[in-house]
Write a protein that holds these residues in place. Structure first.
Motif, PDB file in Angstrom:
ATOM      1  N   VAL A  54       0.854  -1.197   0.000  1.00 54.47           N
ATOM      2  CA  VAL A  54       0.000   0.000   0.000  1.00 54.47           C
ATOM      3  C   VAL A  54       0.886   1.241   0.000  1.00 54.47           C
ATOM      4  CG1 VAL A  54      -1.620   1.365   1.357  1.00 54.47           C
ATOM      5  CG2 VAL A  54      -1.952  -1.108   1.134  1.00 54.47           C
ATOM      6  N   ALA A  55       1.857   1.238   0.917  1.00 56.25           N
ATOM      7  CA  ALA A  55       2.770   2.386   1.003  1.00 56.25           C
ATOM      8  C   ALA A  55       3.506   2.568  -0.321  1.00 56.25           C
ATOM      9  CB  ALA A  55       3.762   2.175   2.153  1.00 56.25           C
ATOM     10  N   LEU A  56       3.915   1.469  -0.921  1.00 60.47           N
ATOM     11  CA  LEU A  56       4.656   1.558  -2.186  1.00 60.47           C
ATOM     12  C   LEU A  56       3.793   2.175  -3.282  1.00 60.47           C
ATOM     13  CD1 LEU A  56       7.198   0.981  -3.780  1.00 60.47           C
ATOM     14  CD2 LEU A  56       6.321  -1.306  -4.264  1.00 60.47           C
ATOM     15  N   CYS A  57       2.496   1.831  -3.283  1.00 57.03           N
ATOM     16  CA  CYS A  57       1.595   2.413  -4.295  1.00 57.03           C
ATOM     17  C   CYS A  57       1.607   3.935  -4.205  1.00 57.03           C
ATOM     18  CB  CYS A  57       0.158   1.904  -4.087  1.00 57.03           C
ATOM     19  SG  CYS A  57      -0.071   0.210  -4.648  1.00 57.03           S
ATOM     20  N   TYR A  58       1.423   4.466  -2.978  1.00 55.78           N
ATOM     21  CA  TYR A  58       1.348   5.920  -2.846  1.00 55.78           C
ATOM     22  C   TYR A  58       2.719   6.566  -3.002  1.00 55.78           C
ATOM     23  CZ  TYR A  58      -3.407   4.959  -1.534  1.00 55.78           C
ATOM     24  OH  TYR A  58      -4.710   4.523  -1.560  1.00 55.78           O
ATOM     25  N   GLY A  59       3.772   5.874  -2.569  1.00 52.62           N
ATOM     26  CA  GLY A  59       5.124   6.387  -2.793  1.00 52.62           C
ATOM     27  C   GLY A  59       5.445   6.448  -4.274  1.00 52.62           C
ATOM     28  N   SER A  60       5.042   5.428  -5.019  1.00 52.06           N
ATOM     29  CA  SER A  60       5.278   5.412  -6.462  1.00 52.06           C
ATOM     30  C   SER A  60       4.495   6.515  -7.152  1.00 52.06           C
ATOM     31  CB  SER A  60       4.858   4.069  -7.066  1.00 52.06           C
ATOM     32  OG  SER A  60       5.492   3.015  -6.399  1.00 52.06           O
ATOM     33  N   LEU A  61       3.283   6.759  -6.645  1.00 58.37           N
ATOM     34  CA  LEU A  61       2.472   7.827  -7.240  1.00 58.37           C
ATOM     35  C   LEU A  61       3.187   9.173  -7.071  1.00 58.37           C
ATOM     36  CD1 LEU A  61      -0.167   8.721  -8.576  1.00 58.37           C
ATOM     37  CD2 LEU A  61      -1.144   8.989  -6.285  1.00 58.37           C
ATOM     38  N   ALA A  62       3.695   9.427  -5.860  1.00 56.02           N
ATOM     39  CA  ALA A  62       4.418  10.685  -5.622  1.00 56.02           C
ATOM     40  C   ALA A  62       5.650  10.759  -6.515  1.00 56.02           C
ATOM     41  CB  ALA A  62       4.813  10.787  -4.148  1.00 56.02           C
ATOM     42  N   LEU A  63       6.375   9.664  -6.623  1.00 51.78           N
ATOM     43  CA  LEU A  63       7.572   9.636  -7.471  1.00 51.78           C
ATOM     44  C   LEU A  63       7.202   9.897  -8.930  1.00 51.78           C
ATOM     45  CD1 LEU A  63      10.531   7.160  -7.278  1.00 51.78           C
ATOM     46  CD2 LEU A  63       9.441   7.581  -9.470  1.00 51.78           C
ATOM     47  N   ALA A  64       6.125   9.245  -9.384  1.00 55.36           N
ATOM     48  CA  ALA A  64       5.740   9.375 -10.793  1.00 55.36           C
ATOM     49  C   ALA A  64       5.273  10.791 -11.111  1.00 55.36           C
ATOM     50  CB  ALA A  64       4.639   8.364 -11.129  1.00 55.36           C
ATOM     51  N   VAL A  65       4.438  11.367 -10.223  1.00 55.01           N
ATOM     52  CA  VAL A  65       3.985  12.741 -10.460  1.00 55.01           C
ATOM     53  C   VAL A  65       5.199  13.678 -10.474  1.00 55.01           C
ATOM     54  CG1 VAL A  65       2.641  14.656  -9.524  1.00 55.01           C
ATOM     55  CG2 VAL A  65       1.691  12.357  -9.521  1.00 55.01           C
ATOM     56  N   GLY A  66       6.148  13.423  -9.591  1.00 56.89           N
ATOM     57  CA  GLY A  66       7.368  14.234  -9.565  1.00 56.89           C
ATOM     58  C   GLY A  66       8.182  14.068 -10.835  1.00 56.89           C
ATOM     59  N   ALA A  67       8.261  12.848 -11.338  1.00 54.73           N
ATOM     60  CA  ALA A  67       9.047  12.595 -12.547  1.00 54.73           C
ATOM     61  C   ALA A  67       8.391  13.222 -13.773  1.00 54.73           C
ATOM     62  CB  ALA A  67       9.223  11.090 -12.757  1.00 54.73           C
ATOM     63  N   VAL A  68       7.051  13.240 -13.769  1.00 58.77           N
ATOM     64  CA  VAL A  68       6.332  13.803 -14.917  1.00 58.77           C
ATOM     65  C   VAL A  68       6.369  15.328 -14.894  1.00 58.77           C
ATOM     66  CG1 VAL A  68       4.052  14.060 -15.973  1.00 58.77           C
ATOM     67  CG2 VAL A  68       4.842  11.799 -15.238  1.00 58.77           C
ATOM     68  N   PRO A  87       2.389   0.090  -8.834  1.00 58.48           N
ATOM     69  CA  PRO A  87       3.683   0.811  -8.834  1.00 58.48           C
ATOM     70  C   PRO A  87       4.460   0.616 -10.146  1.00 58.48           C
ATOM     71  CG  PRO A  87       3.406  -0.394  -6.790  1.00 58.48           C
ATOM     72  CD  PRO A  87       2.292  -0.821  -7.681  1.00 58.48           C
ATOM     73  N   LEU A  88       4.391  -0.588 -10.700  1.00 61.93           N
ATOM     74  CA  LEU A  88       5.138  -0.828 -11.943  1.00 61.93           C
ATOM     75  C   LEU A  88       4.557   0.004 -13.091  1.00 61.93           C
ATOM     76  CD1 LEU A  88       5.854  -4.663 -11.760  1.00 61.93           C
ATOM     77  CD2 LEU A  88       7.416  -2.750 -11.336  1.00 61.93           C
ATOM     78  N   ALA A  89       3.220   0.066 -13.141  1.00 63.50           N
ATOM     79  CA  ALA A  89       2.588   0.869 -14.183  1.00 63.50           C
ATOM     80  C   ALA A  89       2.964   2.338 -14.024  1.00 63.50           C
ATOM     81  CB  ALA A  89       1.071   0.715 -14.125  1.00 63.50           C
ATOM     82  N   LEU A  90       2.971   2.810 -12.770  1.00 63.06           N
ATOM     83  CA  LEU A  90       3.346   4.201 -12.513  1.00 63.06           C
ATOM     84  C   LEU A  90       4.792   4.453 -12.944  1.00 63.06           C
ATOM     85  CD1 LEU A  90       1.622   4.695  -9.039  1.00 63.06           C
ATOM     86  CD2 LEU A  90       1.080   5.919 -11.150  1.00 63.06           C
ATOM     87  N   LEU A  91       5.659   3.456 -12.715  1.00 58.91           N
ATOM     88  CA  LEU A  91       7.068   3.603 -13.109  1.00 58.91           C
ATOM     89  C   LEU A  91       7.193   3.739 -14.624  1.00 58.91           C
ATOM     90  CD1 LEU A  91      10.094   3.547 -12.368  1.00 58.91           C
ATOM     91  CD2 LEU A  91      10.017   1.062 -12.606  1.00 58.91           C
ATOM     92  N   VAL A  92       6.415   2.947 -15.347  1.00 58.61           N
ATOM     93  CA  VAL A  92       6.472   3.005 -16.814  1.00 58.61           C
ATOM     94  C   VAL A  92       5.984   4.368 -17.316  1.00 58.61           C
ATOM     95  CG1 VAL A  92       5.497   2.064 -18.937  1.00 58.61           C
ATOM     96  CG2 VAL A  92       6.265   0.518 -17.119  1.00 58.61           C
ATOM     97  N   ILE A  93       4.865   4.834 -16.737  1.00 55.57           N
ATOM     98  CA  ILE A  93       4.351   6.156 -17.128  1.00 55.57           C
ATOM     99  C   ILE A  93       5.397   7.233 -16.837  1.00 55.57           C
ATOM    100  CG2 ILE A  93       2.624   7.917 -16.553  1.00 55.57           C
ATOM    101  CD1 ILE A  93       0.707   5.539 -15.945  1.00 55.57           C
ATOM    102  N   ALA A  94       5.999   7.135 -15.645  1.00 61.49           N
ATOM    103  CA  ALA A  94       7.008   8.124 -15.266  1.00 61.49           C
ATOM    104  C   ALA A  94       8.170   8.109 -16.251  1.00 61.49           C
ATOM    105  CB  ALA A  94       7.511   7.842 -13.842  1.00 61.49           C
ATOM    106  N   ALA A  95       8.606   6.906 -16.620  1.00 63.45           N
ATOM    107  CA  ALA A  95       9.784   6.791 -17.490  1.00 63.45           C
ATOM    108  C   ALA A  95       9.530   7.412 -18.860  1.00 63.45           C
ATOM    109  CB  ALA A  95      10.184   5.325 -17.631  1.00 63.45           C
ATOM    110  N   THR A  96       8.342   7.159 -19.419  1.00 62.83           N
ATOM    111  CA  THR A  96       8.088   7.673 -20.773  1.00 62.83           C
ATOM    112  C   THR A  96       8.088   9.197 -20.794  1.00 62.83           C
ATOM    113  OG1 THR A  96       5.743   7.403 -20.328  1.00 62.83           O
ATOM    114  CG2 THR A  96       6.800   5.664 -21.594  1.00 62.83           C
TER     115      THR A  96
END
Lengths: 265, 312
Positions: free
Chosen positions: A168-182, A247-256
Motif C-alpha cells: 500500500v505504502a509503495l503504491c502511494y510512494g510510487s504515485l508521488a515519485l511518478a507525479v514528480g518525474a512527470v 507501482p510498476l505501471a506508474l514507473l512506466v508512465i514516469a519513465a516515458t
C-alpha cells in the motif's frame, strides 16, 4: 561508499530510514503490547462494542476485538502503522525526482553520463528498498514479540499482512515519485500522493457506509490490502498482483515522460 | 571518427520557448577545440538555458546542435562522458562529506583516481572531509570545480565559474583553465561580467535576449569595453581639458573629483591626469549593458528591460 545512483540515494536517506523504522516498530509494538490485557477483558469489550451501531465500527476500521487477528487488524493495521508507512513513502517518493530536482541535485547527476531511465529506475528501486525496510521493521517486531504477547498467529500470516501494508505504502510512494518525474514539481507530487492516500483511506472506511460512495474503495490501495484479511487468510494472489502492478505501471508512465521533458527549468 | 572536426561546439539557430516566453530565439555558436570561449550576457539573457541545452537537460525546440561530434538529443550520455560541467549553483544540501559526493560523481564516470581529487582539492584549499551542507558558497563552488575538472574532460562547460571565489582562488582557477587549454582541451565558460573571462578567454560570444549579438576575439572586445573612471585630485581640475581627451566621454567634474567614461584604453586619461596630483583612482568593471548600448544595439539597449527571469 555508494557507487551508483541507487546506493547513493539510500545512503543519503539512511538517517531518515532509521528514524522511520524506529517509529514504525514502536507503533507496532505499542499497539500489540495491549493485546494481553485486551484479551482478558474481551467480554467487557464485546459488550461495549455492541452498544455502537455497526456502521460506526466499520467506519473506524474496528473489527472483532476478541481475537488476536481482529485486534491487530483494528489497531496495528487499521491506522497508525499504515499511515506512518504511507507518509514515509510519499516523502521519499517525492524526494526521489521532484525534490532533488528542485534542490538542484538532479541537474548535476543528469549532467553525468547516465541515462534518465537509469536514474529513474535506480531511484525507484531505492524507494522500494526504503519502504520494504519499514515493512520489515513492523514484521520483525510482530514476529519477535508475538509469542510473548499471546498473539497466536503464524509467522507466514504476519508476513502476509505486513507485506500488504508495505505494498500500500509503495503504491502511494510510487504515485508521488511518478507525479514528480512527470512534472518536476515537489509540491504537486506531495499533494497528489497525499490526496490519493486520503481518498484511499476514507474510501475503505467511512465511504463504505454510503452506498453511493462504495465504488471509492476500488481506488483504494487499502481495500486491496485489507479486504482479503491476510492475518487470517495469508496472501491473496489477485489483490497482491494489483498492488504490485500499480507501482510498476506508474514507473512506466514516469519513465516515458521523464525522458522527454526538460529538467531543472 | 572524423579526424577533421576541430569544433567542440557548433550551434545554429537554437530556439527554446516556455509558453510565450522565448528563452532562446536563434543561438549560433562555434567553439573551436582547444580554445577558451567566454559566453557573456546579462542575467536572464539565456546563458544557462543554452548550457542546459548543450547537456541535454533541456530539449531545444529547433536548430542544429553538435557537441564533440554528436547531437545531445540522441547521444547525450556519450557526450557527457567527455564533458565536465559546473552548474551555476551547487545547492546540494547533503549531510555527507564532500569526498563522498566527489567519489560518487567520479564513479558515475567509471571512477576517478583519489589522488586526482586530492590534488585539485589541495590546489583550491578545499577540505573534502567536511559535510557539504555546512560549506560556504565559495567552498561549494570549489566542490563544483573539483568535480568538473577531476576526470580531465575534453570539454569543460562552466556556468559562472568564479562566483563566490576569492581573488587568490580566482587566479588559481584561471591557471587551471590555462592548463586545460595547454592540453588541447576546450573550455566554455559563461559570465555576466566581462572581467571574469577577459584574462583567459580567446574569444567570446555575447548573448542578449536569447540571441547572440556578437562573437569576437577577446582583444577586440576589451578594446571596446567602456569603464567608468573616477579620479580625485589634490586641487580642482578643468573639465574641458579632460573632455577633449581621446576615448574619454561624459566627463563630470565636481570640485576636485572627476567622473567619466573611458572606451577602451585609458592611456590618454592617465597621461592627462598625471599632470595633477592624483589622490585616488577607481575604475569600475566594464558593464556589458554599456557595451551593447555603445556598440551593438544603438538605441534600444537597456530600454526593454530584462524581460524574463534570471536564468543563471
Amino acid at each position: 561508499m555508494p557507487r551508483n545512483v541507487f546506493g547513493k540515494y539510500l545512503r543519503d536517506n539512511l538517517r531518515a530510514l532509521l528514524g522511520w523504522m524506529v517509529a514504525v516498530a514502536a507503533v507496532t509494538l505499542l499497539y500489540s503490547a495491549f493485546w494481553p490485557s485486551m484479551a482478558d477483558s474481551a467480554e467487557a469489550m464485546d459488550e461495549f462494542m455492541a452498544t455502537f451501531p455497526s456502521g460506526v465500527l466499520e467506519a473506524m476500521g474496528w473489527q472483532d476485538l476478541t481475537s488476536a487477528e481482529g485486534y491487530l487488524n483494528s489497531t496495528v493495521f487499521a491506522l497508525l502503522m499504515p499511515i506512518l508507512m504511507v507518509v514515509a513513502a510519499i516523502v521519499i517518493g517525492t524526494r526521489a525526482i521532484a525534490g532533488d530536482e528542485e534542490d538542484g541535485g538532479l541537474e548535476l547527476v543528469l549532467a553525468h553520463p547516465v541515462g534518465r531511465v537509469s536514474v529513474l529506475v535506480q531511484r525507484f528501486a531505492a524507494v522500494v528498498v526504503f519502504i520494504a525496510a519499514l515493512g520489515f521493521a513492523s514484521f520483525l517486531t510482530l514476529a519477535v514479540f508475538a509469542p510473548t504477547l499471546d498473539i497466536d498467529i503464524a509467522v507466514g500470516y504476519l508476513l502476509a499482512a505486513t507485506s500488504m501494508t508495505t505494498l500500500v505504502a509503495l503504491c502511494y510512494g510510487s504515485l508521488a515519485l511518478a507525479v514528480g518525474a512527470v512534472t518536476g514539481r515537489r509540491g504537486l507530487a506531495l499533494t497528489t500522493g497525499a490526496l490519493f492516500a486520503v481518498i484511499g483511506y476514507v474510501g475503505n472506511t467511512f465511504a463504505l457506509q454510503v452506498s453511493e460512495l462504495e465504488w471509492l474503495r476500488f481506488l483504494s490501495a487499502f481495500y486491496y490490502a485489507l479486504d482479503p484479511n491476510p492475518l487470517a487468510n495469508g496472501f491473496d494472489a489477485g489483490f497482491t498482483a494489483i498492488l504490485i502492478a500499480v507501482p510498476l505501471a506508474l514507473l512506466v508512465i514516469a519513465a516515458t515522460t521523464f525522458t522527454r521533458r526538460d529538467v531543472a527549468v | 571518427m572524423n579526424a577533421e572536426t576541430p569544433r567542440a561546439i557548433t550551434a545554429a539557430g537554437l530556439t527554446k520557448s516556455y509558453g510565450r516566453h522565448h528563452a532562446l530565439s536563434g543561438v549560433d555558436l562555434q567553439v573551436q577545440q582547444g580554445e577558451v570561449f567566454g559566453f557573456l550576457g546579462p542575467n536572464g539573457a539565456g546563458k544557462t538555458t543554452t548550457i542546459r541545452v548543450l547537456l541535454d537537460l533541456i530539449r531545444r525546440d529547433g536548430g542544429e546542435l553538435n557537441v564533440l561530434g554528436h547531437d545531445p538529443r540522441t547521444d547525450g550520455v556519450r557526450i557527457r562522458r567527455d564533458v565536465g560541467y559546473l552548474p551555476g549553483e551547487l545547492p546540494i544540501s547533503s549531510r555527507r562529506p564532500a569526498r563522498e559526493l566527489l567519489t560518487y560523481l567520479g564513479d558515475l564516470r567509471g571512477g576517478v583516481p583519489r589522488s586526482r581529487v586530492d590534488e585539485l582539492a589541495e590546489r583550491l584549499s578545499l577540505d573534502v572531509s567536511r559535510p557539504i551542507r555546512g560549506l560556504s558558497k565559495g567552498n561549494k563552488q570549489k566542490v563544483g570545480l573539483v568535480q568538473a575538472f577531476m576526470h580531465q574532460p575534453r570539454l569543460l562547460i562552466l556556468d559562472e565559474p568564479t562566483s563566490g571565489l576569492d581573488p587568490l582562488l580566482q587566479q588559481e582557477f584561471l591557471t587551471m583553465v590555462r592548463e586545460v587549454r595547454a592540453d588541447g582541451r576546450t573550455v566554455f565558460m559563461s559570465s555576466h561580467v566581462l572581467s571574469e573571462v577577459q584574462d583567459v578567454a580567446d574569444r567570446a560570444a555575447i548573448i542578449r535576449d536569447g540571441r547572440i549579438v556578437a562573437t569576437e576575439d577577446m582583444d577586440a572586445l576589451r578594446e571596446r569595453a567602456s569603464r567608468r573612471v573616477t579620479l580625485r585630485f589634490a586641487d580642482p581640475v578643468s573639465r574641458e581639458r579632460f573632455a577633449a581627451a581621446e576615448r574619454v566621454r561624459d566627463v563630470v567634474v565636481d570640485g576636485d573629483t572627476l567622473h567619466c567614461m573611458v572606451d577602451g584604453s585609458p592611456d590618454a586619461l592617465v597621461k592627462l591626469a598625471a599632470e595633477h596630483t592624483v589622490l585616488a583612482l577607481t575604475s569600475e568593471e566594464p558593464d556589458l549593458e554599456e557595451l551593447f548600448f555603445t556598440h551593438y544595439n544603438g538605441g534600444d539597449a537597456g530600454t526593454d528591460g530584462k524581460a524574463g527571469r534570471d536564468a543563471s
